[in-house]
Write an enzyme that holds these catalytic residues in place. Structure first.
Site, PDB file in Angstrom:
ATOM      1  N   GLY A 122       0.844  -1.203   0.000  1.00  0.00           N
ATOM      2  CA  GLY A 122       0.000   0.000   0.000  1.00  0.00           C
ATOM      3  C   GLY A 122       0.873   1.244   0.000  1.00  0.00           C
TER       4      GLY A 122
ATOM      5  N   ASP B 191       0.287   1.953   9.132  1.00  0.00           N
ATOM      6  CA  ASP B 191      -0.251   1.253  10.306  1.00  0.00           C
ATOM      7  C   ASP B 191       0.720   1.236  11.485  1.00  0.00           C
ATOM      8  OD1 ASP B 191      -2.431   0.764   8.751  1.00  0.00           O
ATOM      9  OD2 ASP B 191      -1.946  -1.323   8.335  1.00  0.00           O
TER      10      ASP B 191
ATOM     11  N   ARG C 220      -3.977   7.650   3.445  1.00  0.00           N
ATOM     12  CA  ARG C 220      -2.714   7.317   2.780  1.00  0.00           C
ATOM     13  C   ARG C 220      -2.315   8.371   1.752  1.00  0.00           C
ATOM     14  NH1 ARG C 220      -3.463   1.099   1.614  1.00  0.00           N
ATOM     15  NH2 ARG C 220      -3.251   1.753  -0.540  1.00  0.00           N
TER      16      ARG C 220
HETATM   17  O1  F6P Z   1      -1.158   0.049   4.335  1.00  0.00           O
HETATM   18  C1  F6P Z   1      -1.845  -0.891   5.120  1.00  0.00           C
HETATM   19  C2  F6P Z   1      -3.290  -0.653   4.969  1.00  0.00           C
HETATM   20  O2  F6P Z   1      -3.429   0.696   5.206  1.00  0.00           O
HETATM   21  C3  F6P Z   1      -4.219  -1.449   5.893  1.00  0.00           C
HETATM   22  O3  F6P Z   1      -4.530  -0.829   7.104  1.00  0.00           O
HETATM   23  C4  F6P Z   1      -5.442  -1.613   5.016  1.00  0.00           C
HETATM   24  O4  F6P Z   1      -6.179  -2.743   5.381  1.00  0.00           O
HETATM   25  C5  F6P Z   1      -4.854  -1.767   3.675  1.00  0.00           C
HETATM   26  O5  F6P Z   1      -3.698  -0.954   3.663  1.00  0.00           O
HETATM   27  C6  F6P Z   1      -5.793  -1.431   2.543  1.00  0.00           C
HETATM   28  O6  F6P Z   1      -5.067  -1.285   1.375  1.00  0.00           O
HETATM   29  P1  F6P Z   1      -5.606  -1.486  -0.106  1.00  0.00           P
HETATM   30  O7  F6P Z   1      -7.008  -0.968  -0.143  1.00  0.00           O
HETATM   31  O8  F6P Z   1      -4.654  -0.687  -0.926  1.00  0.00           O
HETATM   32  O9  F6P Z   1      -5.531  -2.938  -0.412  1.00  0.00           O
END
Ligand code: F6P
Length: 341
Positions: free
Chosen positions: A10, A127, A274
């Site tokens: 992510g 996280d 993010r």
């Molecule tokens: O980066 C980790 C995170 O933020 C988790 O908390 C979350 O479950 C996940 O990424 C979701 O990411 P994506 O929607 O990009 O798969």
């Protein structure tokens, strides 16, 4: 020397600051060629590569996301994946690789390291759940975004005499929920580390309404009601076997409405946490990680990850880096609980 960089998993505010530091120090101080592999492990699997000049990276310090793109590609789930990566790296004359990622990306880096590829890891995740480092960059930015949202939600919740449930990211660890909830004066903070009682949440909500304030409940996406199961968006799994979480906020808002008779709404902050420009703290931490990763490559020390320990940046073995999940300890929850209800 020719060094490759990639960003996997992510995305996270601060990735570009790491890339910038690697390129500026690698090129200006060591005279290296630095290339970027696109889209995580997909880049070295397919030979999708671009050169990275100092001009390319000068303006990216404040930019969110990653100029290299990211993916959750798992080379160990692809036929001949590791062998294909080895041959692409040889074709590209790559002497060392800097992999920026979370537990999945760094887990792959460690396995490739055991197969003879020279890799240095840089930890990232909003996280903040990697046990080997005190903090990961991206976390501070995510907490700021969530806190700002909670501040705003207080005023609309008060105006409408509603309970608002704010769902934040945090699959196995509730750090974002804990910090944003404490900073935002939440009436309850629910995290994956401790199953919650809906009756208890209802008591806190009612107590808050009784004092003529509107409750804000912060819930991590991975939080579970007692005896319940994780709330999933669908049954899909990614290449590393992770399910897609999401929905506990709206489930809880409905429960609160039914049991208290008060209007309740859920707000899912999702990927806003993010996105966008990193905070000053994250820019500095990401930059320091990038500089230290270059030093590790220059020293010929591989299969290591850079990590924040106290105020210093150290190198630790990649094997230890991905082993321990850093969860919220009971005593931190006890501190937060003083303010619930
Ligand atoms: O980066 C980790 C995170 O933020 C988790 O908390 C979350 O479950 C996940 O990424 C979701 O990411 P994506 O929607 O990009 O798969």
């Amino acid at each position: 020397m020719r060094v490759g960089v990639l960003t996997g998993g992510g995305d996270c505010p601060g990735l570009n600051a790491v890339i910038r530091a690697v390129v500026l120090k690698g090129v200006n101080q060591h005279g290296w060629d630095v290339v970027g592999f696109r889209n995580g492990w997909q880049g070295p699997l397919t030979g999708d590569v671009r050169t990275l000049s100092t001009d390319d990276v000068e303006p990216i310090l404040t930019r969110g996301g990653t100029i290299l793109g990211s993916s959750r590609t798992n080379p160990y789930a692809v036929d001949d994946g590791p062998a294909r990566i080895a041959s692409v790296l040889a074709e590209q004359r790559i002497d060392a690789l800097i992999a920026i990622g979370g537990e999945d990306t760094l887990g792959v880096a460690h396995r490739l390291g055991k197969e003879g590829i020279d890799v240095v890891g840089v930890p990232k995740t909003i996280d903040n759940d990697l046990g080997a480092t005190d903090y990961t960059f991206g976390f501070d930015t995510a907490v700021h975004i969530a806190t700002e949202a909670i501040d705003r939600l207080h005023t609309t919740a008060e105006s409408h005499h509603r309970a608002l449930v704010v769902e934040v990211m945090g699959r196995h660890a509730g750090w974002i929920a804990l910090h944003s909830g404490m900073a935002g004066g939440a009436s309850a903070i629910l995290v994956p580390e401790r199953q919650f009682s809906v009756d208890q949440v209802v008591t806190w909500v009612e107590r808050r309404f009784h004092r003529e304030y509107a409750p804000i409940i912060v819930v991590a996406e991975g939080a579970l009601p007692e005896g319940g199961a994780e709330v999933l968006q669908n049954g899909e799994k990614d290449a590393f076997g992770h399910v897609r979480l999401g929905g506990v906020g709206s489930w809880l808002a409905d429960e609160i409405a039914t049991r208290t008779g008060k209007e309740s709404r859920a707000v899912v902050l999702g990927h806003t946490q993010r996105g966008g420009t990193p905070t000053a703290y994250d820019r500095v931490l990401a930059t320091r990680f990038g500089l230290q990763a270059v030093d590790a490559v220059a020293d010929g020390e591989f299969d290591v990850m850079v990590a924040l320990r106290g105020v210093g940046v150290e190198r630790i073995g990649l094997a230890d880096a991905v082993d321990v999940l850093k969860t919220v300890p009971e005593e931190r929850l006890a501190e937060a609980e003083v303010f619930f209800g």
